[in-house]
Design an enzyme around this catalytic site. Structure first.
Site, short mmCIF file in Angstrom:
data_model
loop_
_atom_site.label_atom_id
_atom_site.label_comp_id
_atom_site.label_asym_id
_atom_site.label_seq_id
_atom_site.Cartn_x
_atom_site.Cartn_y
_atom_site.Cartn_z
N THR A 193 1.21 -5.62 -11.74
CA THR A 193 3.01 -5.52 -11.59
C THR A 193 3.49 -6.54 -12.55
OG1 THR A 193 2.60 -4.84 -9.40
CG2 THR A 193 4.67 -5.81 -10.02
N ARG A 221 4.18 4.58 0.79
CA ARG A 221 3.92 3.73 1.21
C ARG A 221 4.84 2.70 0.47
NH1 ARG A 221 2.84 -1.20 -1.81
NH2 ARG A 221 2.10 -2.45 -0.70
N ILE A 222 5.83 1.91 0.91
CA ILE A 222 6.66 0.93 -0.17
C ILE A 222 6.48 0.09 -0.21
CG2 ILE A 222 9.08 0.76 -0.62
CD1 ILE A 222 10.00 3.38 0.45
N GLY A 223 6.05 -0.96 -1.16
CA GLY A 223 5.89 -2.03 -1.38
C GLY A 223 6.80 -3.08 -1.19
N ASP A 224 6.82 -4.52 -1.47
CA ASP A 224 8.04 -5.36 -1.84
C ASP A 224 8.45 -5.47 -3.31
OD1 ASP A 224 6.98 -8.33 -4.30
OD2 ASP A 224 5.23 -6.45 -3.27
N THR A 243 4.77 -11.12 -7.12
CA THR A 243 3.62 -10.19 -7.29
C THR A 243 3.27 -10.87 -6.37
OG1 THR A 243 2.19 -9.81 -8.87
CG2 THR A 243 3.16 -11.39 -9.36
N GLY A 244 1.68 -9.69 -5.98
CA GLY A 244 0.27 -10.15 -5.01
C GLY A 244 0.47 -8.48 -3.95
N LYS A 245 0.03 -9.24 -2.65
CA LYS A 245 0.27 -8.37 -1.64
C LYS A 245 1.62 -8.02 -1.65
CE LYS A 245 -2.30 -7.37 2.60
NZ LYS A 245 -3.07 -7.76 3.65
N GLY A 246 2.28 -7.06 -1.41
CA GLY A 246 3.30 -6.68 -1.10
C GLY A 246 3.24 -7.13 0.06
#
Length: 325
Positions: A193, A221-224, A243-246
Site C-alpha cells: 500500500t 471487500r473494502i479496507g482502511d 498501512t498494514g492489516k486494514g
C-alpha cells in the site's frame, strides 16, 4: 513554525531481513524517486494537497507496490483498487473504491473531492464518474500481471487471504532466537500500500493513500485505505497515512486517533503516533506515516518492517525498511 516536511510509505508488513536485493532494491529506488518528486514540488511552493496527489500518482505507476499498476488480485482474479485524499486546512476529502479500470485512483479521489458534493464513490458509480471526468482508463487486464497471478495462486493454495514476503518465491532461512521475537508472519499484512503526507512552510497539511487491497480478498471487500479517519486523515494539527492489516486499522480508527490524541490530550506527534501503533493496535498489523503542522515527522510501525522515506526543509532525508536504532 517549521519548514516543509514530507513522508511516504510503500507498505508495512512481514518483511524478512532476508528479503532478496531484487525485491528490496526496486522498492527503495521507487521511494527515492518519488521522494525527490515530492521534495521538488514543495520547494516550488506547490500546495501540500497537490504534492501528496502527485507523489501517490507516481507510486501507483510503479509495479513493485500494491497500488495502481501493481495492485493485487481478488479471489476471482480481478482488481479492485481504492484510494483517498484529504486536505487538512479545509477538511475536504475524497475517496474511491472498487476500481478496475482507472489508471490512477488517487486522482479520481481528488476529483470526487473537488467536483462532487460527496466524499466517497465506489464500484460502477465511481467508474462512471471517471468516464464523465475524462480520467485515463485502461482495460482491466492492464493490471493483471504475471507476478500477481502467481501470488494469487499461492494464496489460494495456502487457503489464506495474503501471502507475505517470507513465503513468496524464495527460501527463508531458519529463525534464530532474535528473529523469533519479531511479529510473526501471519499472512494478513497489507504489502505495498502506498501513501504520502506533507506540510508546507505555512503549516498546511495533506494526506493521500492508495492500494489494491489484500491478495485473495473477497470481491467487494473494502479496507482502511479509502476510509477517512482510518487509513487517511488530515486536519490543522497533522496528516496521517496508515498501512498494514486494514481490518485492524479500521477498528482502531488509526489515522484519526493520532490527530485526536494531539488535539484532546496535548500529545506531540511522535507520542500520539507511537501510542496508537504500539498500544492500541495488535502487534504485527499496523504502520503509519505522519507529519505535524510544525514539520515534525513520525513513522512508527509494529510489523517487522515498513517501506518508508522522508525529508525536511533543513536537509534531513531517510529511506528505510526495518527499524533503525
Amino acid at each position: 513554525m517549521g519548514g516543509w516536511s514530507i513522508a511516504l510509505h510503500g507498505g508495512a508488513g512481514d518483511i524478512p531481513f532476508s528479503l532478496p536485493p531484487e525485491r528490496r532494491q526496486p522498492r527503495e529506488e521507487g521511494l527515492r524517486h518519488c521522494l525527490q518528486i515530492g521534495v521538488e514540488a514543495l520547494k516550488s511552493q506547490k500546495p501540500p494537497l497537490d504534492v501528496v496527489e502527485l507523489v501517490v500518482r507516481e507510486l501507483e505507476n510503479i509495479q513493485h507496490f500494491n497500488a495502481g499498476i501493481g495492485s493485487v488480485l481478488t479471489n476471482s482474479g480481478t482488481v479492485e483498487m481504492e484510494a483517498s485524499i484529504m486536505d487538512g486546512k479545509t477538511m475536504k476529502c475524497g475517496a474511491v473504491s472498487g476500481l478496475s479500470t482507472v489508471l490512477n485512483p488517487i486522482s479520481l479521489a481528488r476529483l470526487v473531492m473537488d467536483k462532487t458534493p460527496h466524499i466517497y464513490l465506489a464500484f460502477q458509480g465511481a467508474q462512471d464518474f471517471a468516464k464523465q471526468q475524462g480520467v485515463e482508463t485502461v482495460d482491466s487486464s492492464h493490471f493483471i500481471t504475471a507476478e500477481n497471478v502467481e501470488r494469487l495462486k499461492l494464496a489460494i493454495e495456502a487457503n489464506r487471504v495474503q501471502v507475505d514476503y517470507s513465503q513468496y518465491n524464495y527460501p527463508q532461512p531458519a529463525q534464530d532466537d532474535a528473529e523469533k521475537e519479531l511479529p510473526l508472519a501471519n499472512g494478513d499484512s497489507q504489502i505495498g500500500t502506498v501513501g504520502c503526507v506533507a506540510v508546507d512552510s505555512h503549516g498546511n497539511l495533506a494526506s493521500a493513500t492508495s492500494t489494491g487491497g489484500l491478495v485473495n480478498k473477497m470481491v467487494g471487500r473494502i479496507g482502511d485505505t479509502p476510509l477517512i479517519g482510518a487509513g487517511t486523515y488530515a486536519n490543522e494539527l497533522c496528516a496521517v497515512s496508515a498501512t498494514g492489516k486494514g481490518e485492524a486499522i479500521i477498528s482502531a480508527t488509526v489515522a484519526r486517533d493520532v490527530a485526536a490524541l494531539m488535539e484532546f490530550k496535548g500529545l506531540s506527534l511522535k507520542e500520539a503516533a507511537d501510542y496508537v501503533v504500539h498500544e492500541r493496535t495488535p502487534k504485527g498489523t499496523v504502520g503509519l506515516i505522519a507529519v505535524s503542522a510544525a514539520g515534525e515527522i513520525a513513522m512508527p510501525f509494529n510489523t517487522t518492517g515498513m517501506f518508508r522515506a522522508s525529508a525536511t526543509e533543513d536537509g534531513y532525508s531517510e529511506i528505510a525498511i526495518w527499524p533503525t536504532t
